[in-house]
Write a protein that holds these residues in place. Structure first.
Motif, PDB file in Angstrom:
ATOM      1  N   TRP A 104      -0.228   4.169  15.626  1.00 42.64           N
ATOM      2  CA  TRP A 104      -0.180   4.989  14.429  1.00 42.64           C
ATOM      3  C   TRP A 104      -1.120   6.194  14.482  1.00 42.64           C
ATOM      4  N   ASP A 105      -2.090   6.152  15.384  1.00 43.91           N
ATOM      5  CA  ASP A 105      -3.038   7.263  15.494  1.00 43.91           C
ATOM      6  C   ASP A 105      -3.378   7.480  16.965  1.00 43.91           C
ATOM      7  N   PRO A 106      -2.417   7.910  17.763  1.00 38.40           N
ATOM      8  CA  PRO A 106      -2.617   7.984  19.213  1.00 38.40           C
ATOM      9  C   PRO A 106      -3.667   8.994  19.642  1.00 38.40           C
ATOM     10  N   THR A 107      -3.957  10.006  18.822  1.00 37.35           N
ATOM     11  CA  THR A 107      -4.947  11.011  19.207  1.00 37.35           C
ATOM     12  C   THR A 107      -6.270  10.844  18.461  1.00 37.35           C
ATOM     13  N   ASP A 108      -6.447   9.719  17.796  1.00 34.78           N
ATOM     14  CA  ASP A 108      -7.696   9.418  17.093  1.00 34.78           C
ATOM     15  C   ASP A 108      -8.073  10.505  16.085  1.00 34.78           C
ATOM     16  N   VAL A 109      -7.133  10.804  15.202  1.00 32.74           N
ATOM     17  CA  VAL A 109      -7.454  11.674  14.073  1.00 32.74           C
ATOM     18  C   VAL A 109      -8.537  11.021  13.215  1.00 32.74           C
ATOM     19  N   PHE A 110      -8.436   9.692  13.072  1.00 33.32           N
ATOM     20  CA  PHE A 110      -9.386   8.944  12.255  1.00 33.32           C
ATOM     21  C   PHE A 110     -10.434   8.275  13.142  1.00 33.32           C
ATOM     22  N   TYR A 111     -11.680   8.404  12.744  1.00 30.03           N
ATOM     23  CA  TYR A 111     -12.792   7.714  13.405  1.00 30.03           C
ATOM     24  C   TYR A 111     -13.767   7.250  12.340  1.00 30.03           C
ATOM     25  N   ALA A 112     -14.280   6.033  12.530  1.00 28.37           N
ATOM     26  CA  ALA A 112     -15.407   5.551  11.727  1.00 28.37           C
ATOM     27  C   ALA A 112     -16.214   4.623  12.618  1.00 28.37           C
ATOM     28  N   THR A 113     -17.513   4.686  12.518  1.00 23.91           N
ATOM     29  CA  THR A 113     -18.346   3.871  13.381  1.00 23.91           C
ATOM     30  C   THR A 113     -18.027   2.388  13.229  1.00 23.91           C
ATOM     31  N   THR A 114     -17.916   1.703  14.333  1.00 24.67           N
ATOM     32  CA  THR A 114     -17.553   0.279  14.454  1.00 24.67           C
ATOM     33  C   THR A 114     -16.148  -0.040  13.948  1.00 24.67           C
ATOM     34  N   ALA A 115     -15.361   0.969  13.588  1.00 29.04           N
ATOM     35  CA  ALA A 115     -13.969   0.730  13.209  1.00 29.04           C
ATOM     36  C   ALA A 115     -13.122   0.581  14.464  1.00 29.04           C
ATOM     37  N   VAL A 116     -11.921   0.082  14.300  1.00 27.18           N
ATOM     38  CA  VAL A 116     -11.011  -0.108  15.429  1.00 27.18           C
ATOM     39  C   VAL A 116     -10.783   1.236  16.129  1.00 27.18           C
ATOM     40  N   GLY A 117     -10.968   1.245  17.437  1.00 24.92           N
ATOM     41  CA  GLY A 117     -10.796   2.453  18.237  1.00 24.92           C
ATOM     42  C   GLY A 117     -12.057   3.268  18.418  1.00 24.92           C
ATOM     43  N   SER A 118     -13.127   2.919  17.715  1.00 23.56           N
ATOM     44  CA  SER A 118     -14.341   3.734  17.768  1.00 23.56           C
ATOM     45  C   SER A 118     -15.054   3.651  19.110  1.00 23.56           C
ATOM     46  N   PHE A 169       0.854  -1.187   0.000  1.00 21.11           N
ATOM     47  CA  PHE A 169       0.000   0.000   0.000  1.00 21.11           C
ATOM     48  C   PHE A 169       0.890   1.236   0.000  1.00 21.11           C
ATOM     49  N   GLN A 170       0.353   2.332  -0.500  1.00 23.75           N
ATOM     50  CA  GLN A 170       0.881   3.659  -0.205  1.00 23.75           C
ATOM     51  C   GLN A 170      -0.212   4.355   0.590  1.00 23.75           C
ATOM     52  N   ILE A 171       0.120   4.904   1.749  1.00 22.97           N
ATOM     53  CA  ILE A 171      -0.893   5.541   2.573  1.00 22.97           C
ATOM     54  C   ILE A 171      -0.367   6.853   3.144  1.00 22.97           C
ATOM     55  N   VAL A 172      -1.295   7.653   3.655  1.00 19.41           N
ATOM     56  CA  VAL A 172      -0.945   8.831   4.448  1.00 19.41           C
ATOM     57  C   VAL A 172      -1.402   8.559   5.874  1.00 19.41           C
ATOM     58  N   THR A 173      -0.503   8.758   6.829  1.00 20.84           N
ATOM     59  CA  THR A 173      -0.776   8.440   8.222  1.00 20.84           C
ATOM     60  C   THR A 173      -1.444   9.613   8.936  1.00 20.84           C
ATOM     61  N   ALA A 174      -1.818   9.380  10.190  1.00 22.63           N
ATOM     62  CA  ALA A 174      -2.414  10.439  11.013  1.00 22.63           C
ATOM     63  C   ALA A 174      -1.437  11.572  11.268  1.00 22.63           C
ATOM     64  N   ALA A 175      -0.140  11.306  11.139  1.00 19.00           N
ATOM     65  CA  ALA A 175       0.870  12.356  11.281  1.00 19.00           C
ATOM     66  C   ALA A 175       1.013  13.185  10.012  1.00 19.00           C
ATOM     67  N   GLY A 176       0.303  12.769   8.937  1.00 21.54           N
ATOM     68  CA  GLY A 176       0.389  13.479   7.665  1.00 21.54           C
ATOM     69  C   GLY A 176       1.502  12.984   6.770  1.00 21.54           C
ATOM     70  N   ARG A 177       2.155  11.910   7.157  1.00 19.12           N
ATOM     71  CA  ARG A 177       3.294  11.405   6.379  1.00 19.12           C
ATOM     72  C   ARG A 177       2.850  10.375   5.347  1.00 19.12           C
ATOM     73  N   PHE A 178       3.459  10.458   4.171  1.00 16.97           N
ATOM     74  CA  PHE A 178       3.218   9.509   3.088  1.00 16.97           C
ATOM     75  C   PHE A 178       4.219   8.371   3.229  1.00 16.97           C
ATOM     76  N   ILE A 179       3.729   7.139   3.379  1.00 15.95           N
ATOM     77  CA  ILE A 179       4.611   6.007   3.619  1.00 15.95           C
ATOM     78  C   ILE A 179       4.218   4.815   2.755  1.00 15.95           C
ATOM     79  N   THR A 180       5.147   3.886   2.634  1.00 16.77           N
ATOM     80  CA  THR A 180       4.899   2.595   1.996  1.00 16.77           C
ATOM     81  C   THR A 180       4.625   1.567   3.080  1.00 16.77           C
ATOM     82  N   VAL A 181       3.661   0.699   2.824  1.00 16.29           N
ATOM     83  CA  VAL A 181       3.282  -0.350   3.764  1.00 16.29           C
ATOM     84  C   VAL A 181       3.353  -1.688   3.035  1.00 16.29           C
ATOM     85  N   SER A 182       4.199  -2.579   3.523  1.00 17.01           N
ATOM     86  CA  SER A 182       4.378  -3.882   2.883  1.00 17.01           C
ATOM     87  C   SER A 182       4.973  -4.846   3.904  1.00 17.01           C
ATOM     88  N   GLU A 183       5.337  -6.047   3.465  1.00 18.23           N
ATOM     89  CA  GLU A 183       6.014  -6.992   4.353  1.00 18.23           C
ATOM     90  C   GLU A 183       7.300  -6.404   4.908  1.00 18.23           C
TER      91      GLU A 183
END
Length: 657
Positions: A621-635, A323-337
């Protein structure tokens, strides 16, 4: 170089946000906050054009010295940047609720204007999709437009093309439904976000995340809006609209972490049909959803990716290599094995909208595959009720054999006008006509020997490619959406129910249908083929039957009070018997993307024992819960204060639980 110059020239056009947002105040002459970066990536494939345009530390440093924006730079800095305000970060992290319109902490108009300039004019104030049906702040009622909206409201493409509309209005709060008899009635944003960012590059995602984190705004992510639980909506939120990132790269000789061979790199906005078309064009096969309007890289993959080739190749998530993703810190990173393997594990099945923003995904591709498609129907109109159930019982007698042979199906059972079993699509992947005939022969021989008549005759067609078979089945159909008279739910039924508890399981199927409930069923027995070390619900590995049902459409859904009764009936009368016979401890579970938002013990049902590990990854990866979605992890740490709406919606302030 020519294409890069074209994008650069287009992006650096200075757009007046005051004009876009309907304001008249002049703004400083500031360029969008982005720069091109090299195309090389540890993911094993070059960055796509949209991924190369990024927000970097150098850009933040430039903004900090720009007279026009320097006083606002803390709103857009990375959370580990020297330009970030520690005080602002601490306030956001400790606030009891996300900032809401009308709050003193809500960003001032000038800040929104600066944000829009830095985005390159991509900020869109929300106008509810059905606003033309009302006299509102967005304009006078237009009956002709309203009629057109109402006629298109069940078309998924209609909602996909809107920055904020979602396909299941109950969870938005139904605050602006399309109808012409609206005199004296109101249309409000409800659970729609305040603004959406029309995302066309990574820099915009980074800016939006940094802005939401610094201002403590609720942040939601929408691609298609194809969400049964309302995850892509949120009152008072800023939304990332990913729909316009549609690049597809075919990689015939991909060499990356854990895999070498043909692959496809897919941007976040690509839909299932686009993926299948691209794969077929290049002579390969990929795994994906049955609904052609579903977004591929985000919700489908992060939900595990149940698919019609599961009996041959397993879950779609098993075939992700990076994957290529953007994290809660705003950083663009690669995610793989090799890069951030904990996120690589979590994103493949651990749910979307909570670990980061998926920008692209790289998936394995497979050779062309033979598929046999078929259909038929048996009911109690041409047969006695006893013979109908005798024939249906034989179908479930051989059910596990068909699933284990690699077959995948889509059948509907109900009792109106009389009990029926309609095999809409039987999808026999990796079968020839001969192997298919041999597999199904015992069932059809039994019907003939017992004079049980098929209402719709059995017809089968042999295909030499997946795409041909797909187009002949789900590709030619569209599932109705935009309805507010039903709430979907599902259950994953394991193999052992057809081995150790078969009589009880069939008795429940019969009771379910005979009592007026309907079900949509799938054969499904995923094979272990690729990288199964991921967070896909373990129930999928045990699955034989995937069952979808819904609330009772005959009950009134129109008011919050009625909806509460409907939801109670759904939980207690329709779903609970299935929970009882398929407990998580015995391989049962729930698919997290087509579920009821009121599923009890959802951490276990959706994530099957993986929740503690997923929760730790979320906190890392998201200690301050920038991301929230109902029934998602951390919700569970948050609650939407939506008042009494009968069922959990996203029409309310998001506050800490």
């Amino acid at each position: 170089m020519a294409s890069m110059q074209r994008v650069t020239t287009c992006f650096l056009l200075l757009i007046s946000p005051a004009a876009i947002l309907g304001q008249s105040s002049p703004l400083p002459d500031v360029e969008p906050a982005a720069t091109f970066v090299p195309a090389a990536s540890p993911a094993g494939a070059p960055l796509q054009e949209s991924e190369r345009l990024q927000l970097t530390d150098a850009v933040i440093e430039r903004l900090a010295t720009d007279d026009g924006v320097s006083e606002y730079v803390e709103y857009f800095a990375f959370d580990d940047s020297t330009a970030a305000s520690d005080a602002r970060v601490r306030r956001a992290a400790s606030a009891s609720c996300k900032t809401f319109p009308g709050d003193s902490e809500w960003p001032q108009e000038t800040v929104w204007d600066i944000f829009n300039v830095l985005l390159g004019g991509a900020l869109i104030p929300t106008k509810p999709i059905a606003a033309p049906c009302y006299d509102t702040q967005w304009g006078k009622k237009d009956s002709a437009k309203c009629t057109d909206i109402a006629n298109n409201f069940t078309n998924p493409l209609f909602h996909e093309a809107d920055p904020t509309s979602n396909m299941w209005p109950i969870y938005q709060g139904r605050t602006c439904m399309p109808k012409n008899d609206t005199d004296g009635k109101s249309c409000t944003l409800g659970g729609y976000p305040e603004y959406a960012v029309k995302v066309t590059n990574v820099a915009q995602i980074q800016l939006a995340i940094n802005f939401a984190r610094a201002t403590n705004l609720r942040l939601v992510i929408k691609n298609t809006g194809h969400c049964y639980l309302g995850k892509s909506t949120g009152a008072g939120a800023l939304s990332l609209w990913m729909h316009n990132m549609e690049q597809i790269d075919f990689l015939p000789n991909y060499e990356g972490p854990g895999y070498s061979g043909p692959a496809l790199k897919l941007a976040a906005g690509v839909r299932v049909r686009q993926v299948y078309e691209a794969a077929d064009k290049h002579g390969v096969t990929v795994l994906g959803a049955i609904s052609w309007s579903v977004g591929y890289a985000g919700g489908m993959i992060t939900g595990g990716g149940q698919n019609p080739l599961a009996g041959v190749y397993g879950m779609s998530a098993d075939h992700v290599v990076a994957f290529q993703i953007v994290t809660a810190a705003g950083r663009f990173i690669t995610v793989s094995e090799d890069s951030n393997p904990d996120l690589f594990w979590a994103l493949r099945g651990g749910g979307g909208g909570t670990f980061g923003v998926v920008v692209s995904v790289i998936i394995r591709a497979h050779p062309k595959i033979n598929v046999v498609t078929a259909g038929w129907q048996i009911d109690a109109s041409n047969n006695s009720l006893e013979d109908f159930w005798k024939g249906t019982k034989k179908f479930f007698d051989v059910f596990l054999d068909w699933a284990e042979s690699g077959m995948y199906s889509f059948f509907i059972m109900g009792n109106e006008p009389k009990p029926f079993l309609n095999m809409r699509f039987l999808f026999a992947a990796n079968h020839t006509a001969e192997s298919y005939d041999k597999t199904v022969k015992p069932f059809f021989d039994f019907l003939g020997e017992n004079n049980i008549t098929l209402t719709t005759p059995h017809k089968r067609v042999a295909h030499t490619t997946f795409y041909s078979a797909y187009q002949a089945t789900w590709g030619a159909n569209s599932f109705p959406i935009g309805l507010d008279n039903t709430m979907a739910a599902n259950r994953i039924v394991p193999r052992r129910n057809f081995q150790e508890k078969y009589d009880q399981t069939f008795a429940l199927i019969k009771e379910h249908v005979s009592s007026g409930k309907h079900l949509l069923g799938y054969h499904k027995a995923p094979k272990e083929y690729a990288n199964t070390n991921n967070a896909a619900n373990p129930a999928w590995r045990e699955c034989a039957l995937f069952l979808i049902t819904s609330s009772n459409k005959k009950m009134d859904h129109s008011t919050p009070e009625a909806l509460a009764l409907v939801n109670k009936d759904l939980q207690e009368n329709i779903l609970q018997p299935w929970r009882d016979i398929t407990p998580v401890s015995e391989g049962g579970g729930v698919y997290l993307n087509e579920a009821t938002v009121g599923e009890p013990d959802w951490q276990e049902s959706f994530y099957g024992g993986y929740y503690p590990r997923l929760s730790e990854i979320k906190k890392k990866w998201d200690p301050t819960d920038v991301f929230y979605a109902t029934t998602a992890v951390g919700s569970e740490r948050w609650v939407v204060q939506d008042g009494e709406q009968g069922v959990q919606t996203q029409n309310g302030r998001l506050c800490r639980a």
